[in-house]
Each structure stands twice: as C-alpha cells, then as structure tokens.
Design a protein around this motif. Structure first.
Motif, PDB file in Angstrom:
ATOM      1  N   MET A   1     -20.860  73.324  44.335  1.00  0.00           N
ATOM      2  CA  MET A   1     -21.039  71.776  43.927  1.00  0.00           C
ATOM      3  C   MET A   1     -20.133  71.850  42.366  1.00  0.00           C
ATOM      4  SD  MET A   1     -24.300  69.349  43.727  1.00  0.00           S
ATOM      5  CE  MET A   1     -25.041  69.262  41.973  1.00  0.00           C
ATOM      6  N   THR A   2     -19.183  71.137  42.453  1.00  0.00           N
ATOM      7  CA  THR A   2     -18.272  70.900  41.357  1.00  0.00           C
ATOM      8  C   THR A   2     -18.864  69.480  40.761  1.00  0.00           C
ATOM      9  OG1 THR A   2     -16.348  69.904  42.271  1.00  0.00           O
ATOM     10  CG2 THR A   2     -16.390  72.340  42.124  1.00  0.00           C
ATOM     11  N   THR A   3     -18.567  69.605  39.292  1.00  0.00           N
ATOM     12  CA  THR A   3     -19.043  68.542  38.720  1.00  0.00           C
ATOM     13  C   THR A   3     -17.677  67.420  38.550  1.00  0.00           C
ATOM     14  OG1 THR A   3     -19.810  70.128  37.104  1.00  0.00           O
ATOM     15  CG2 THR A   3     -19.804  67.705  36.478  1.00  0.00           C
ATOM     16  N   PRO A   4     -17.842  66.178  39.410  1.00  0.00           N
ATOM     17  CA  PRO A   4     -17.137  65.137  39.042  1.00  0.00           C
ATOM     18  C   PRO A   4     -16.473  65.048  37.741  1.00  0.00           C
ATOM     19  CG  PRO A   4     -19.019  64.397  39.951  1.00  0.00           C
ATOM     20  CD  PRO A   4     -19.417  65.628  39.297  1.00  0.00           C
ATOM     21  N   LEU A   5     -15.340  64.553  37.337  1.00  0.00           N
ATOM     22  CA  LEU A   5     -14.833  64.458  35.993  1.00  0.00           C
ATOM     23  C   LEU A   5     -14.913  62.822  35.874  1.00  0.00           C
ATOM     24  CD1 LEU A   5     -11.308  66.194  36.045  1.00  0.00           C
ATOM     25  CD2 LEU A   5     -13.569  67.061  35.189  1.00  0.00           C
ATOM     26  N   LEU A   6     -15.814  62.750  34.716  1.00  0.00           N
ATOM     27  CA  LEU A   6     -16.390  61.330  34.255  1.00  0.00           C
ATOM     28  C   LEU A   6     -16.822  60.500  35.466  1.00  0.00           C
ATOM     29  CD1 LEU A   6     -13.615  61.131  31.489  1.00  0.00           C
ATOM     30  CD2 LEU A   6     -16.066  61.957  31.372  1.00  0.00           C
ATOM     31  N   ASN A   7     -16.239  59.306  35.359  1.00  0.00           N
ATOM     32  CA  ASN A   7     -16.746  58.246  36.510  1.00  0.00           C
ATOM     33  C   ASN A   7     -15.827  57.294  36.392  1.00  0.00           C
ATOM     34  OD1 ASN A   7     -17.726  56.116  37.913  1.00  0.00           O
ATOM     35  ND2 ASN A   7     -19.762  56.274  37.460  1.00  0.00           N
ATOM     36  N   ASP A   8     -14.678  57.424  37.555  1.00  0.00           N
ATOM     37  CA  ASP A   8     -13.446  56.296  37.226  1.00  0.00           C
ATOM     38  C   ASP A   8     -14.022  54.925  37.321  1.00  0.00           C
ATOM     39  OD1 ASP A   8     -12.081  58.725  37.735  1.00  0.00           O
ATOM     40  OD2 ASP A   8     -11.721  58.173  39.816  1.00  0.00           O
ATOM     41  N   ARG A   9     -14.996  54.595  38.024  1.00  0.00           N
ATOM     42  CA  ARG A   9     -15.535  53.154  37.948  1.00  0.00           C
ATOM     43  C   ARG A   9     -15.927  52.737  36.468  1.00  0.00           C
ATOM     44  NH1 ARG A   9     -15.741  48.776  37.146  1.00  0.00           N
ATOM     45  NH2 ARG A   9     -16.881  47.129  38.350  1.00  0.00           N
ATOM     46  N   ASP A  10     -16.563  53.696  35.974  1.00  0.00           N
ATOM     47  CA  ASP A  10     -17.252  53.491  34.834  1.00  0.00           C
ATOM     48  C   ASP A  10     -15.920  53.552  33.508  1.00  0.00           C
ATOM     49  OD1 ASP A  10     -19.357  52.851  32.740  1.00  0.00           O
ATOM     50  OD2 ASP A  10     -19.364  54.978  32.210  1.00  0.00           O
ATOM     51  N   MET A  11     -14.994  54.137  33.683  1.00  0.00           N
ATOM     52  CA  MET A  11     -13.728  54.261  32.753  1.00  0.00           C
ATOM     53  C   MET A  11     -13.128  52.894  32.953  1.00  0.00           C
ATOM     54  SD  MET A  11     -14.078  56.849  30.895  1.00  0.00           S
ATOM     55  CE  MET A  11     -15.963  56.984  31.375  1.00  0.00           C
ATOM     56  N   GLU A  12     -12.955  52.325  34.293  1.00  0.00           N
ATOM     57  CA  GLU A  12     -12.360  51.368  34.320  1.00  0.00           C
ATOM     58  C   GLU A  12     -13.104  50.061  33.747  1.00  0.00           C
ATOM     59  OE1 GLU A  12     -12.516  50.151  38.624  1.00  0.00           O
ATOM     60  OE2 GLU A  12     -11.531  48.181  38.235  1.00  0.00           O
TER      61      GLU A  12
ATOM     62  N   GLN B   1     -20.721  65.004  31.577  1.00  0.00           N
ATOM     63  CA  GLN B   1     -20.483  66.066  32.502  1.00  0.00           C
ATOM     64  C   GLN B   1     -21.965  66.480  33.139  1.00  0.00           C
ATOM     65  OE1 GLN B   1     -17.575  64.625  33.372  1.00  0.00           O
ATOM     66  NE2 GLN B   1     -17.247  66.861  34.178  1.00  0.00           N
ATOM     67  N   GLY B   2     -22.894  66.836  32.092  1.00  0.00           N
ATOM     68  CA  GLY B   2     -24.006  67.166  32.405  1.00  0.00           C
ATOM     69  C   GLY B   2     -24.688  66.344  33.341  1.00  0.00           C
ATOM     70  N   TYR B   3     -24.587  65.059  32.747  1.00  0.00           N
ATOM     71  CA  TYR B   3     -25.348  63.888  33.816  1.00  0.00           C
ATOM     72  C   TYR B   3     -24.779  63.831  35.088  1.00  0.00           C
ATOM     73  CZ  TYR B   3     -25.716  59.186  35.048  1.00  0.00           C
ATOM     74  OH  TYR B   3     -26.043  57.783  35.810  1.00  0.00           O
ATOM     75  N   ASN B   4     -23.530  64.108  35.144  1.00  0.00           N
ATOM     76  CA  ASN B   4     -23.033  63.905  36.586  1.00  0.00           C
ATOM     77  C   ASN B   4     -23.334  65.069  37.436  1.00  0.00           C
ATOM     78  OD1 ASN B   4     -21.235  61.814  36.272  1.00  0.00           O
ATOM     79  ND2 ASN B   4     -19.315  63.068  35.684  1.00  0.00           N
ATOM     80  N   TYR B   5     -23.288  66.196  36.827  1.00  0.00           N
ATOM     81  CA  TYR B   5     -23.945  67.261  37.860  1.00  0.00           C
ATOM     82  C   TYR B   5     -25.158  67.171  38.167  1.00  0.00           C
ATOM     83  CZ  TYR B   5     -24.095  71.854  39.730  1.00  0.00           C
ATOM     84  OH  TYR B   5     -24.299  73.175  40.587  1.00  0.00           O
ATOM     85  N   SER B   6     -26.033  66.965  37.114  1.00  0.00           N
ATOM     86  CA  SER B   6     -27.519  66.836  37.405  1.00  0.00           C
ATOM     87  C   SER B   6     -27.999  65.825  38.401  1.00  0.00           C
ATOM     88  CB  SER B   6     -28.331  66.911  35.905  1.00  0.00           C
ATOM     89  OG  SER B   6     -28.012  65.580  35.333  1.00  0.00           O
ATOM     90  N   LEU B   7     -27.149  64.693  38.246  1.00  0.00           N
ATOM     91  CA  LEU B   7     -27.361  63.384  39.259  1.00  0.00           C
ATOM     92  C   LEU B   7     -27.156  64.187  40.587  1.00  0.00           C
ATOM     93  CD1 LEU B   7     -27.875  60.618  39.901  1.00  0.00           C
ATOM     94  CD2 LEU B   7     -25.500  60.038  39.370  1.00  0.00           C
TER      95      LEU B   7
END
Lengths: 601, 601
Positions: free
Chosen positions: B1-12, B311-317
């Motif tokens: 499992m790799t960590t997604p980079l941020l969240n495109d929807r949220d950055m938008e 990134q920690g949030y993304n991975y743990s989610l």
C-alpha cells in the motif's frame, strides 16, 4: 552531559514518604528485611544500571539486532547486561526464600528495575519479559513444569516471552488462529504465526520459553477457546539438559522506530511438523491466565513510559540550567549577559509540565505496585481484597496515562533543547522514539478505554470505583486540614465530582446503546487518568507539606518539597481544568465521531 | 500500500472553491494564464513527485547522507529528483516572464510544491531553500549580484541556503559572533561557524550560495549590527564560470531524527584566511532583509507540517478501510465476521481529528499563500496593504499551528495502525519523525508566541488584529445566512470573543510587567491558532454548504462536502471548547510557571 538515572531523593520520597513502604517490614514476609536491605537492593540496581546498561543505550539504538537467517546478532553489551542482571539475582529476587529468592517486596524491585530501565529500556526489556513469563508459570504451571523451567529462568540461562499477537490479530485476541493438536503423550503440537513478539529470539540466552496463546483443535470460538502453552525454543530433557531444537523458527525481525535493542519478532510455529508444547493449567482458560502476565506487564509499560519521561526531564533540566541564550523581555541591553534558558518562563513551563507528567506517572505506577503488594501481603483479608479491586480498576489508567503523558514529556524535552533536541547527538530524541511504543503495546488506548468504561467501572457493583472515590475523599480531608494544601481541595473536589457526574451519565447510556455509550471511551480514559494523576499530585503535596513542617529541615529538602507543591499547583491549575470540555462531550454523548461515515472521509 | 499524494479533490476545493484562485486570472500579471495552465502545472508537479521523489522517501531515510571528510555522499536519486525539479522549471516558475520565469501565482506553486513535499519532504527541502535564497537576492541584491547568482540558481546548477544559527546562538540571533572584515576591493572576509544549516553541503549542485548573517567588525551590538552576505561555496568569476573553492568548509553533518535526506551541517567560515563574501544591500540591515526569507520559509514550514500530517492521514485512512479487526461492542457473536477498523468509533475519532488537523493546516497555509499573493498583486493599494498586514500578524500562527497539530495528526496515524505504526516497514513512523522538526526550526513555538503577543498583535495600533476580527465576522455573517451552517456561528463567535477578551486583558498587563505579561505567550499562540483554525473550518463549511446546494451534484462531491461539514463540526465541538481553560489561565496571568524556581526542580 550524561542523563542522571531518575532522582534518588524523589525515589526515597516515593518509597518511604508517599507510600510509607517501611511499614512492609511489619509483615510476616519481610520480617527479616530492613530499610538498609531495601536501600542496598536499590544501590545494587543503580550500580548495574550505570555499569552495564547505560553504556550501550545509544549504541543499541544505532546498531539494532540483525538476523542472518540462522541467528540473531546483537551488540555484545546486551548479553553482558543480561548476565549482570541475572547474577545480581534480579530474576529471582521476588521469589520466597524457599523458592531460591530474596523475598523482596514488589515496590522495592519496581524501583530497582526503574533504575535499570532508566539506563537502557530496550536491553532491560528482556529481564522484565522473562520475569513475567516465569511468574505465569509460577502461578499456573504444574509442579513438573515449574521444576523444569523456573530455575533456569531464575538463573538467566533461559529467558521468557509472551506470544499473543498474530499477523492478523492484534487487539482482537478472540480471533487468533494459532492452534494446538493434542498428542498421545499428553503434549501438544503448535501451528501458526505470532508477530510483534518481543524477545522472541535474541543472542543472550541458551533457551527461550515462549508462553503461547493457541486454540486446541475443536475449541469453542472466541476468547473462550484460548489455551495457554509453554513452547520452548529448545526442548528440555527431564534432567534439565537441552535437547533438540523445537519447531519454532524466527521468520524475521521487525524494525522499530525505537526500543531497538529489544528484538521484535515474527515467529513461525510448526513449519516442520509441529512445535512441541505443554498445556498450562486447564484447556480454554489461557486468556484468563495470561491476564496475570498482561496486568503485570501493563504496570511495567506504564512505568517504562514514566521512566523515559523522567529521563528526558532530567536531561532537558540540566541542559536548561547550563545553556545561555537570550535575555528576558524586559532587558533591552544587547550587551548584557545572556541568561540560562531556565530563566525563560516558557522553558520553565516545559520543565514544570515534564516534572508533573514524569513524577506524576512515577507516583501512579509505584502506587499501583504498592496495591499489587497489598493484594498479596496486606495483613487483613479486607485490605488484600480492596487493594486487588482498586488495582483492577486502575490498571487501564496505570498503563495508559503514563504512556500518553510520558511521551508528551519527551516531546517537551526535545523542545527545550531546540535544534539539539532533534539530533541523535543528544539523547532526548531517542527517549521520544522509545516512548512512542508505550501507548500501543499491552493494549492500545482504545482497548483500555473500553476495558475501563465497559468493564472495570461497572464491575462488581462499582466496588473498585467506590474504593477510588473513598481514597480521594480521604486525601481531600487531609489536604483541607493543612493550610499549605487547602488550595488544592477545590480543584480536586471539582475533578472528582466531574468524573462522578460523567460516570453516572454514561452508565445508563451504555445500557441503552452500548455502541454509542462506549464511543468516547478513550476520552473517558483520559479524563479519569487526569483525575487519578491530580489526586496523586495532591497526595504528594500533602506529604511534602508535612515534610516542610519538620524541624531543622535541610535546605535541599526544603527546595525539594517546595518543588512538589509547585508541581501540584501546576497540575491543579493548568491540567485539571482541561477535563471540563472533555466532561461536556462525554455527558452529551457527543456523536460527531460516531456519526462520521466511511465515505465522507 | 503506497500513500496517495494529498487529495486532488481537496486541493481543487482549496484552490478554486475556498480561495477562489480563478479570479487571479483577472489580474494583469496572470492575464495570459488560465485554469488549464494552473492545472497543468499541478499535473507536472504530481508527475515529478511520483516519479522522482516518492521513489526514495524511505530509502533516503534509511541511507542518510555521509561525509568522508572531503565530500558529502547521498543516494543518487537525490540529484535525479533535484534535476527533474529544475528541468520542469520549478526553480524559476514564479519569476516574471522577462526574468526567465513563468509568472505563475504563489498559490499554484505552493500546491505544486505540496505534491512534491508529500512525496518526499527531505529531498524537496533543497528546492525550497534555494528558492528562498534566490528570492532574497532578487529583492535586496545589486543588479550585478543578481545577474551573477540568480540564473544558475534558476537553472539548478547552484543551490542556496540560509545561514543564521551558530553553535552558541539559535533563537538569540542578536548574539551571533560570525564577523565580516571589509576588504579594499569592497568584498568582505567572513570568520565564524554556522550550525544546523540545511543543505549547507550536498552532492547535487556544482555550487552553493550561502546567505549568511554576520556582523561587520565594529558594528553595533545586538540585532542592529547584523548584515547579510552572499558567500558562495565556490567563487564565481565575472563571466559566470566557477573559480577557486571559497574558504567555507563543512565541519560535519548532524544526524537528525527525521528529515534525513536534507543534510544538516556545521559550516566553518574563514579557517584559511577568510571566506570571500559580498554584502547584500546596506550594512546592519541584514536581519530585516533575512526576515523576508524567514517569513517565506515560515509558511513553508507550516505547509510542510500540514503535508506530513496529510500523508499520515491518507495512509492511516486507507489502512483503516482495509484492516479487519474485532467487532462492535454490541456484537457478542465470536463467529461473526470482523469489521474493518474504520467501523470502530475511536478509530473514526482518530481519523476525523487527523482530517481536521491536516486539512485545517493545509487551508491555513494556502490562505497565507493567497495573502502573500494579494500583498503583491491585489488590484488596489488598500487590498495589498491589508493582505500584508494580515499575513504579518498571522505568520507566527501559520508556522506554529500546523507544526503542532500536523505532528499530532502523525501521532494519531501511528495509533490507528497500532503495532504496524511503530515499525519502519510502514511509512507513518517516518512522517512522525520528519514532522517533529517543524515545531523547532524557523523559530520555536516560544519564539513565535513572543513575536505574536509581544509584537504582531499590538503593532500599528492593532491593525492586523482588527483585520482578522473583521474577516472572521464576515464569515460569521455568511454562516448565519445558511441553515446548513448556522450551528457553527455560536462556537466560532464564542471563540472570537474569548480571544478578544484575553487579548484585551493581556495588553495592559504587558505594559505593567512585560516579563509576566509575556510569560504565557506560547499558550496565547496556541489559543489564537485554534481560533484561526476554527475560523477556517467554518469558512470551509460555508463553502461546502454552498457546494451541497448545487444541482445534479455527483455522489462523490456530496460525500466530500458532507465530510467537510462533519470535520467542521468536529472542530467546533471537540477542539474549540479547549480554549476556555487556556483563556482562564491567560486572563488570570497565571504565574505558576513564572514563579517556579530553578532550585525547586
């Protein structure tokens, strides 16, 4: 600058003033001891800690254990430390004389061990695991099992582990899949994998006694089907000599953030036909037995966290006393001498918070040790039973509060040092990395929150809870009677009332909807923990105030007691009020987290 | 499992909905751009982040830079990443077209850089330091200096550093002892040592441009005697070719807990007769100039902390969505299927808190970036000046709040993973180690507390502070007007009133006794930070509520907006009330820490 090991004056305060351990000498078991014997035990521990443990705390971190597929390799100081610990008798000291022990009280040994952990918590880990495993055997093993395994564990030839967790089951022990096949000769064969087993392999002893949870084939589902087994790394012949290698293999080492010189292992049982194992006690009662070891280990985890917090506090305090930097806001002369950073109010805040957390956590764990002792050796049945109930209630807190706030102390120690705190050239970052383990192992905060609110508080008609309230109420009465401590009465009374109010609101809520009622159990754990810590700070203040009133008080003692009073003040004014917003969330049975949906994240 | 980079929807959401950055296209500077150009820039950053940065985040941590006495060695991926970053033009993108840049807005580049830092914050560090150093030259250097040093920095042949701290002076820059001797040719020779200089040496560029603070011999004492110098590692001839090695030597590398692939160095200037250096701007104004770089870097530190939290949030989610463990308290059937841990209320709490911290911190830093942009390019003088004042006020908070709560988020990410969170086989422990730096560098929390309360709030007749209050009041009015957000009005209003009450109490106290008045400034910083974060959560809720009312809303958008509302609810109900006990301590000017004596510890 090396870190002092704990603080002798404070350990003396905890042992003899706060917990009045000298009265243990009146008990039958300790009649042959004396305060001098207790102190000599602590001195031995300190000497070993300084000579054999402190020397490789950083080295063991920088050179973590490796596995070549056959053997584990560790820096040689690890075994030297283990041997010194064993030779000094610390693996047997708590046993009765007729068991080969020194009949030493729990609380004295906890402090002795605290010195050793303060020097090197990772290497110290092997001793404590082994003590716990042997105690489990001592309580529930057959005479034959005890005779075969305990003496070499007392001598340090064998070590012990607790093997519960599996790759797929951490908190949910009910679902473990390691299983045991009964054999015609009464032994069992184990099959399965265990993970995160501390000390599951190492380079320090000739054998390792794994205490393994597994399910006998056909056992009931869930926790009611779990049994406890002895499964040695090397089989032991009836005469005590070592036999063949058992079918337990090290599948690999795990690489931790800290606590590195304690190996963390994945163990495979039964890859070559089954690992020979011996049932302890009755079938399906394994989890019940294991709880003895876990409860002991939980106090140990809390104490370890307290110790790491304490060491970070010690180092950052000395650093702050010696490091010049800046001037007070009121000083506008750039040519004036810089002050040492302890003069800055915010540095004092960070040191005082560390003192409150570290000494508070230490008091909590040693108080728990005194309950453990009383549950065994208090003179009356009532006193023994009260101590047991109170300890049972408080165990989740004794494990969790120091783990959370000891880590917080270490975070502050880094901050006091600034940039120096972040580099491995200074010891505080290691304390922080080491301590991050403690809120996880032996049950996460969530597990302990559920245990406290869901089980321990309501249990036996709230008997333990009522005892706690009674104990705090006694402290309040004492504090009220001394002008030096009346200021602490109102905040502690309010905290106790708040806890009670919250508890009385939550219990019926749990009856209505257990999922919602327990949803904020971790918050309840923290709130209850703060009340316990607050109570212990007021208790320390009461004892310190008494100390201050002694005649011809030495200046050092005067400062020491005033420091205790100021830390109690800090705790009551800065920390206890934080339970109010927590209490509101709990009483409202706030459902914001409970209602959050998977797809909304 | 790799960590997604941020969240495109949220950055938008942040870029186009919360901060409405499309309106930048109306400004003269961005007339030739379009939303597509902005998005293409972000896509390029993401591609580079995934290909050249993510590949060695763990590897760079496990194989930190080494120094053989002559050269620094780093894993080769470091230079490959640097080169890709430079080739894509990110070292020049914010410059005007006629300066060789892309005339790209600050906010777009901050998000582009956020993707890169999300992949590998340590390797990304070199780029951001270099950008800051070049910007300092761009603002204050002579034409000749700019012509000589900026182009190779834009191309990535040279990198830049900021060299402030010394072994004996960290927070107290007034007392630096590095000094400069003027030479007949108008240059200077530097003598002294600098410490904790990030990127002070490395293996990726042919030259390094150190921006050094030093005192010209005979300069006034204190901050009024500090000048700014350019001191290149290798001298640069007039034609731009490289000359002799300058007298700047790497004395050694420091070994950090995290952020390991960013070298941290001790640099010696002038061990062989003096390091050639060039004065930037006027003498004795160095600290004033350096503040530009520091303020930019402070937003960068806040953003880095936000990203690591994210990134920690993304991975743990993702982990919580996939990891089965245990059952709900109401389920008593041990044979039923286990739930994924996201179903446990306490795991949801830890994820929701991470979301609140990470997205809140991200919103805060991007809002600061939009102020930075507005201070430069807003259409009216009033708007530019307001943005500048507001940013100036908020900079200590934008640096500190994300650093504190981003780290807290990482602590929770570890806790969600349990044992897995503590081992280096999973990425979250590295995020936590990396993030521990952020509350320290670019000014500790204490420094920013003093800056906020002692300078920024009272400054210019509280102009920035009044602007902040006005901004929050506007949000309150908007929230009041929409049924979906009225619930947030009372908690935010109360928080604002509390902040105001505290501020009005503290300012006269500071006038009476500045040492006592500023004693709890770090607490004030935290309280103010929470109010800013609370405001930004309500602001996000307002925007989300508007989004929910769009017609034909896609299911994913519906979930996204509901998540924002629930996180705002979490922040208002769980986090904001915690300022009340803080406010009481501040209003009382609580002196428990202030009064603690050295000898009582």
């Amino acid at each position: 600058m090396t870190t002092p090991l704990l603080n002798d004056r404070d350990m003396e305060f905890m042992l003899y003033e706060l917990l009045d351990s000298e009265q243990l000498l009146n008990r039958e078991r300790y009649r042959e001891h004396s305060r001098e014997v207790f102190n000599a035990t602590l001195d031995t521990a300190k000497t070993i800690a300084e000579k054999y443990f402190a020397n490789h705390n950083a080295k063991g971190d920088a050179n973590e254990p490796t596995f070549d597929g056959e053997n584990v390799h560790q820096i040689p100081e690890t075994k030297q430390a283990w041997d010194a610990f064993a030779e000094a008798g610390f693996l047997a000291a708590h046993y009765d004389f007729d068991e080969g022990g020194m009949q030493m009280p729990e609380i004295v040994l906890r402090i002795a061990n605290a010195y050793i952990s303060a020097a090197n918590i990772a290497t110290a880990g092997y001793g404590f695991l082994s003590l716990g495993a042997a105690n489990l055997l001592r309580s529930f093993g057959s005479e034959e099992q005890k005779a075969r395994f305990i003496p070499p564990m007392q001598e340090g030839r064998f070590s012990g582990t607790m093997a519960l967790t599996e790759p797929n089951q951490g908190s949910a022990l009910a679902d473990i899949s390691t299983y045991a096949e009964p054999q015609a000769d009464g032994t069992y064969r184990l099959f399965g994998q265990k993970m995160y087993i501390s000390g599951g392999d190492q380079s320090i002893t000739e054998n390792i006694v794994h205490m393994v949870l597994a399910k006998i084939k056909g056992a009931p589902a869930g926790v009611k089907g779990i049994s406890l087994f002895i499964c040695p790394k090397v089989l032991v012949n009836e005469d005590g000599s070592l036999g063949a290698r058992n079918d337990v293999a090290l599948a690999g080492l795990l690489h931790k953030m800290g606590y590195r010189n304690t190996t963390s292992t994945v163990l495979s049982f039964g890859e070559k036909g089954g690992a020979e194992a011996y049932l302890v006690g009755e079938p399906h009662k394994g989890l019940h037995y294991m709880f003895q070891m876990m409860n002991e280990a939980r106090i140990g985890v809390g104490l370890g966290a307290a110790i790491l917090g304490y060491q970070g506090y010690n180092y950052s305090l000395n650093y702050a006393r010696e490091r010049p930097q800046g001037r007070l806001p009121s000083c506008k002369d750039p040519e004036s001498k810089q002050v040492n950073i302890i003069e800055h109010a915010d540095v004092r805040r960070m040191l005082l918070a560390q003192k409150a957390y570290a000494e508070g956590a230490m008091a909590m764990c040693l108080y728990a040790s005194s309950l453990f002792e009383d549950a065994e050796t208090a003179p009356t049945e009532q006193a023994r039973s009260d101590a047991f109930e109170l300890l049972d209630l408080l165990t989740p807190i004794v494990k969790s509060w120091p783990s959370k706030y000891g880590l917080k102390a270490n975070e502050l120690a880094i901050q006091v040092l600034g940039g120096a705190g972040y580099i491995r050239e200074y010891p505080v970052e290691q304390y922080y990395r080491d301590n991050r383990l403690n809120p996880i192992h032996e049950g996460t905060e969530a597990i302990h929150g559920l245990d406290l609110l869901g089980r321990k508080v309501p249990m036996k008609n709230m008997q333990g809870y009522a005892l706690f309230k009674k104990t705090v109420t006694q402290t309040l009465a004492t504090a009220q009677a001394d002008a030096l401590t009346t200021e602490f009465v109102a905040p502690l009374q309010q905290a106790l009332d708040t806890l009670d109010d919250v508890t009385q609101t939550l219990l019926p809520q749990m009856a209505r909807d257990v999922d919602l009622g327990l949803a904020n159990a971790t918050l309840y754990l923290d709130l209850f923990g703060r009340v316990v810590a607050g109570w212990l700070w007021v208790e320390q203040a009461v004892v310190a105030a008494r100390g201050l009133q002694r005649e011809n008080l030495h200046r050092d003692d005067d400062n020491f007691y005033r420091g205790k009073l100021q830390a109690a003040r800090y705790y009551c004014e800065w920390e206890l009020p934080e339970i109010q917003p927590q209490a509101k969330l709990l009483k409202d049975c706030n459902a914001v987290c409970f209602d959050m949906k998977n797809e909304w994240f």
